[in-house]
Design a protein around this motif. Structure first.
Motif, PDB file in Angstrom:
ATOM      1  N   LEU A 109      10.064  -2.741   4.524  1.00  0.00           N
ATOM      2  CA  LEU A 109       9.354  -1.756   5.338  1.00  0.00           C
ATOM      3  C   LEU A 109       8.849  -2.384   6.631  1.00  0.00           C
ATOM      4  CD1 LEU A 109       8.297   1.101   5.652  1.00  0.00           C
ATOM      5  CD2 LEU A 109       6.321   0.490   4.224  1.00  0.00           C
TER       6      LEU A 109
ATOM      7  N   ARG B 211       9.855  -1.088  10.513  1.00  0.00           N
ATOM      8  CA  ARG B 211       8.856  -0.723  11.524  1.00  0.00           C
ATOM      9  C   ARG B 211       8.929  -1.643  12.739  1.00  0.00           C
ATOM     10  NH1 ARG B 211       2.932  -0.276  10.018  1.00  0.00           N
ATOM     11  NH2 ARG B 211       2.897   1.355  11.616  1.00  0.00           N
TER      12      ARG B 211
ATOM     13  N   LEU C 181       0.284  -4.081   7.303  1.00  0.00           N
ATOM     14  CA  LEU C 181       1.094  -3.021   6.718  1.00  0.00           C
ATOM     15  C   LEU C 181       0.397  -2.393   5.511  1.00  0.00           C
ATOM     16  CD1 LEU C 181       3.693  -1.376   6.429  1.00  0.00           C
ATOM     17  CD2 LEU C 181       4.652  -3.286   5.118  1.00  0.00           C
TER      18      LEU C 181
ATOM     19  N   LEU D 241      -0.564   1.441   5.091  1.00  0.00           N
ATOM     20  CA  LEU D 241       0.136   2.209   4.065  1.00  0.00           C
ATOM     21  C   LEU D 241      -0.809   2.816   3.031  1.00  0.00           C
ATOM     22  CD1 LEU D 241       3.090   2.875   3.228  1.00  0.00           C
ATOM     23  CD2 LEU D 241       3.016   0.829   1.764  1.00  0.00           C
ATOM     24  N   HIS D 242      -1.934   2.170   2.803  1.00  0.00           N
ATOM     25  CA  HIS D 242      -2.839   2.560   1.714  1.00  0.00           C
ATOM     26  C   HIS D 242      -3.192   4.049   1.695  1.00  0.00           C
ATOM     27  CE1 HIS D 242      -6.788   3.043  -0.278  1.00  0.00           C
ATOM     28  NE2 HIS D 242      -6.287   2.195  -1.147  1.00  0.00           N
TER      29      HIS D 242
ATOM     30  N   TYR E 175      -1.655   6.598   2.890  1.00  0.00           N
ATOM     31  CA  TYR E 175      -0.472   7.413   2.623  1.00  0.00           C
ATOM     32  C   TYR E 175      -0.107   7.383   1.137  1.00  0.00           C
ATOM     33  CZ  TYR E 175       0.313   7.713   7.673  1.00  0.00           C
ATOM     34  OH  TYR E 175       0.188   7.968   9.019  1.00  0.00           O
ATOM     35  N   VAL E 176      -0.326   6.232   0.480  1.00  0.00           N
ATOM     36  CA  VAL E 176      -0.027   6.125  -0.945  1.00  0.00           C
ATOM     37  C   VAL E 176      -0.925   7.058  -1.755  1.00  0.00           C
ATOM     38  CG1 VAL E 176      -0.077   4.592  -2.959  1.00  0.00           C
ATOM     39  CG2 VAL E 176       0.890   3.785  -0.799  1.00  0.00           C
TER      40      VAL E 176
ATOM     41  N   LEU F 281       5.079   5.444  -3.459  1.00  0.00           N
ATOM     42  CA  LEU F 281       5.366   4.335  -2.554  1.00  0.00           C
ATOM     43  C   LEU F 281       6.478   4.700  -1.572  1.00  0.00           C
ATOM     44  CD1 LEU F 281       5.206   1.282  -4.995  1.00  0.00           C
ATOM     45  CD2 LEU F 281       3.574   1.839  -3.180  1.00  0.00           C
TER      46      LEU F 281
ATOM     47  N   ALA G  87       5.154   7.450   0.803  1.00  0.00           N
ATOM     48  CA  ALA G  87       4.226   6.846   1.756  1.00  0.00           C
ATOM     49  C   ALA G  87       4.982   6.089   2.848  1.00  0.00           C
ATOM     50  CB  ALA G  87       3.264   5.908   1.030  1.00  0.00           C
ATOM     51  N   SER G  88       6.057   5.406   2.457  1.00  0.00           N
ATOM     52  CA  SER G  88       6.887   4.695   3.443  1.00  0.00           C
ATOM     53  C   SER G  88       7.478   5.675   4.445  1.00  0.00           C
ATOM     54  CB  SER G  88       8.012   3.939   2.733  1.00  0.00           C
ATOM     55  OG  SER G  88       7.510   3.016   1.813  1.00  0.00           O
TER      56      SER G  88
ATOM     57  N   LEU H 206       4.733   6.995   6.756  1.00  0.00           N
ATOM     58  CA  LEU H 206       4.305   5.988   7.726  1.00  0.00           C
ATOM     59  C   LEU H 206       5.341   5.820   8.829  1.00  0.00           C
ATOM     60  CD1 LEU H 206       2.234   3.836   8.539  1.00  0.00           C
ATOM     61  CD2 LEU H 206       3.449   2.217   7.065  1.00  0.00           C
TER      62      LEU H 206
END
Length: 396
Positions: A139, A143, A204, A208-209, A211-212, A307, A310-311, A314
């Motif tokens: 990931l 990005r 990261l 990401l947190h 969004y998870v 996960l 969320a990826s 993001l």
């Protein structure tokens, strides 16, 4: 962003195949072992120069061939570019954009971005820490493509340093002194590259947190946004270190502190390769427990899906829709999770689905459909559901 044409030569089971594609949903339907996953694997390979199924390139080259070629026409903001990866057995791979050879193969990474959902995703939750580190690093590179070089440099430094540790551990006298002197040089390299990689991972995980938590609440029955959490467990104390430079200094200090242990064991015991992405569940954030070992099968699947979602969210927040690949994932999910996942991703610019039978594809993802059988890829329906007799399209 979407792929408008895929061309394969000696890739996996295909001697040659041309597949026209469009934005929206496309499903590849066929029995297991017919080659449908090979098609989406090829597109994902262009994104990361890695397969989501195997660790090396060798299985990607068709048996008996010395070279495989993956070529795709990628449309972004109305402009089309032709990306190509040439996989060579026993020699360096090459990459091209619009027929021009790139100076470095890794310069292809990130020009097309994919997020893959597959049955193997359960290893993100139940597998080894290396599986979760790989998830983070993949990931990261999508990005920020330049970090592909950082990741490669770190692996090279680590390999060289481990070799020196083994040599120094067995050597005596002047040979040991020489090995230790060389080792100190590689310590500096490890600290510099490791500090950069560590800083990128920490940033990261922080991004990401949220969004998870949101994704888990969406796919898990009765869950809230605070129920799922991720954090980064480091092999050194990073409390006062926030920059690549300060993290590198902290890494170097810890390496020096553990020099004796490393020489005894002949391996590097400190650095990003020893870290862990921690996954936890707890109702409302209270009394959180590790997902691995405590979560049910359904909760584990929900976390794995979270996960990936969320990826996707993001990457989308960065301003560019990645291509979503749903590789035989619906066969692993119950009806409720199938429907939830399908509704969540249906508005993506391009969704590529593989399924053993057409009935496995949820109604929200009904679009163009290809039948894959015996090495043949045949378009059966367009995105509006019209049966196809013939359709020819010029290959890129």
């Amino acid at each position: 962003m979407y792929v408008s044409h895929l061309s394969l030569h000696d890739f996996r089971s295909y001697a040659a195949v041309e597949v026209p594609l469009e934005a929206g949903v496309t499903a590849f339907v066929g029995r297991n072992g017919q080659g449908k996953t090979n098609l989406v694997e090829a597109i994902d390979y262009l994104s990361r120069l890695q397969s989501h199924r195997v660790a090396t390139d060798a299985p990607l080259i068709r048996a008996g061939a010395s070279q495989a070629v993956v070529r795709a026409a990628v449309v972004r903001d109305g402009r089309t570019a032709v990306l190509e990866a040439e996989l060579n057995a026993g020699r360096a791979n090459r990459a091209r954009v619009n027929r021009s050879v790139l100076p470095r193969t890794r310069d292809l990474v990130g020009l097309v971005r994919t997020v893959v959902f597959s049955p193997e995703d359960l290893t993100l939750v139940k597998g080894d820490p290396s599986d979760r580190r790989r998830f983070l690093d993949d990931l990261l590179v999508l990005r920020t493509p330049r970090l592909a070089g950082t990741r490669s440099d770190y692996d090279r430094v680590l390999k060289q340093r481990n070799s020196l540790l083994k040599t120094a551990g067995f050597a005596r006298g002047g040979a040991r002194d020489a090995a230790l002197a060389t080792l100190s040089v590689w310590d500096d390299h490890l600290a510099r590259v490791g500090g950069e990689l560590l800083a990128a991972r920490l940033a990261l995980v922080d991004a990401l947190h949220p969004y998870v938590g949101k994704a888990y609440a969406t796919v898990a029955r009765g869950a809230g946004r605070d129920d799922a959490a991720i954090s980064y467990r480091c092999s050194l104390d990073t409390e006062d270190a926030t920059t690549p430079e300060s993290l590198g200094q902290a890494l170097l200090a810890e390496v020096e502190r553990r020099r004796g242990d490393e020489l005894d064991r002949g391996i590097s015991l400190v650095g990003p390769h020893r870290d862990e992405l921690v996954l936890e569940l707890g109702h409302g954030g209270a009394d959180r427990l590790p997902v691995k070992g405590y979560a049910s099968h359904g909760e584990s699947w929900s976390f794995a899906l979270a996960l990936r979602l969320a990826s996707y969210d993001l990457l989308r927040a960065d301003g560019d829709d990645p291509i979503l690949v749903l590789d035989d994932v619906f066969a692993e999910l119950d009806t409720e999770r199938r429907t939830q996942l399908a509704e969540l991703v249906a508005d993506a610019e391009q969704v590529l689905v593989t399924a053993a039978v057409a009935e496995d594809v949820p109604a929200a993802l009904r679009g163009a459909r290809y039948r894959v059988a015996a090495g043949e890829v045949t378009l059966e329906h367009t995105g509006v559901g019209t049966p196809i007799a013939d359709r020819e399209e010029e290959a890129p």
